[in-house]
Design a protein around this motif. Structure first.
Motif: not given
Length: 348
Positions: A255-256, A258-264, A292-299, A301-306
């Motif tokens: 998941s971490q 994944f966020c870096r991929v979206l950021t890149c 189904a996405m819990n708070k930890a995963m939101q924290d 994944i969401y920065p990548g969407l941002y």
């Protein structure tokens, strides 16, 4: 001729023996690591040889993935993809540093025109190899993700030990694929990688599939409860609990990434114009997972969407909302408000 003959024999040997994929990874790693340094000498035969090796490697991976249905073998293939991608990325990075050394020579003797030309040609050759490999990998990603069979809904029954082992392999496959995409996206922030633009549809599909797997596995391993455990099943339950923790850790790491991929991807010159579409399909996939996405995963994944939101102008944001249904649009509205409140730079 010697290089090409060696490469043909290597490919025949690898094609005939699919029993030890890890040995194949080691062989290709040695080839790329040892022979890539000869690009520095501008030897055309070495460049042609490495191009043949790249194509043979891609063909071998495709053959291996197409002919298997076991997650362990897919795991081995993705490790080979990741390993070669890292070597290609380091080759490009080293050549970029060499080019920078030639151009920004402030405190050293200015190199000759011949050295500058060789350095530029060296960089081009390294990047050409990277593009050849990247184009092939982007074609393999949908094939690999289609092999990732998963339970249809995150509220499935408690998983048995074998399924949890399968989940760990799947999570590691996802992590390897995401790390591969991260290297490709990082390189595309420096130079054009057009496949990221032309294949944005398949890349989006791959990311949605990987996100769905992560959400499903994270949910199933977070909310399962065993209740009271009797003494006879104590050791088995401990093993199951350990397996769940291992899967959970792999999912968190993926998941971490994944966020870096979206950021890149948000920073890529070839993907920036597609940021609204990519953000919309990912939000739609999150909506389909029915909370189904819990708070930890939101924290995670969401920065990548941002970061994707940050790349969109006002007109693109209107387009982003327009392609969503009512339920997904409501989630997108909440995410965008959170982006404005917690992420967007407001000059303060």
């Amino acid at each position: 001729d010697v290089f090409q003959t060696f490469n043909r024999k290597l490919f025949v040997k690898i094609s005939a023996d699919r029993s030890n994929e890890l040995t194949t990874i080691a062989i290709y790693d040695v080839i790329f690591t040892d022979f890539a340094k000869y690009i520095d000498s501008n030897t055309a035969s070495v460049v042609i040889f490495l191009q043949d090796v790249v194509q043979a490697n891609l063909a071998s991976v495709e053959q291996h993935v197409s002919g298997t249905n076991t997650i362990k073998e897919i795991f081995q293939s993705t490790q080979r993809i990741l390993s070669t991608t890292k070597i290609m990325y380091e080759l490009c990075k080293r050549n970029q540093m060499a080019e920078s050394h030639l151009v920004h020579a402030d405190q050293i003797e200015i190199p000759s025109t011949t050295n500058q030309h060789q350095g530029h040609q060296q960089q081009q050759q390294g990047h050409a190899l990277f593009l050849l490999w990247t184009n092939g990998v982007c074609g393999l990603l949908p094939l690999i993700t289609n092999k990732l069979h998963m339970r249809p809904h995150p509220n499935s029954s408690i998983l048995d030990e074998d399924t949890q082992e399968y989940q760990w392999y799947t999570a590691e496959v996802i992590r390897a694929l995401l790390l591969t995409l991260e290297r490709i996206a990082q390189e595309s922030t420096h130079v054009s990688v057009r496949i990221l633009s032309t294949a944005i549809g398949s890349i989006s599909m791959v990311l949605c599939r990987l996100l769905e797997c992560l959400i499903t596995y994270d949910h199933s391993n977070s909310n399962d409860s065993n209740g009271d455990i009797d003494s006879d099943s104590n050791s088995v339950s401990k093993r199951e609990s350990l397996l769940k923790k291992v899967v959970k850790r792999s999912v968190n790491e993926a998941s971490q990434v994944f966020c870096r991929v979206l950021t890149c991807l948000a920073q890529c010159r070839d993907v920036g114009k597609h940021a609204p579409f990519l953000a919309a399909v990912l939000v739609d996939k999150i909506t389909q997972c029915d909370g189904a996405m819990n708070k930890a995963m939101q924290d995670c994944i969401y920065p990548g969407l941002y970061a994707l939101f940050e790349r969109c102008d006002s007109k693109q944001k209107v387009q982003m909302f327009s392609i969503l249904n009512a339920q997904s649009r409501a989630l997108m509205t909440d995410l965008h408000e959170s982006y404005i409140r917690t992420f967007k730079f407001a000059g303060k």
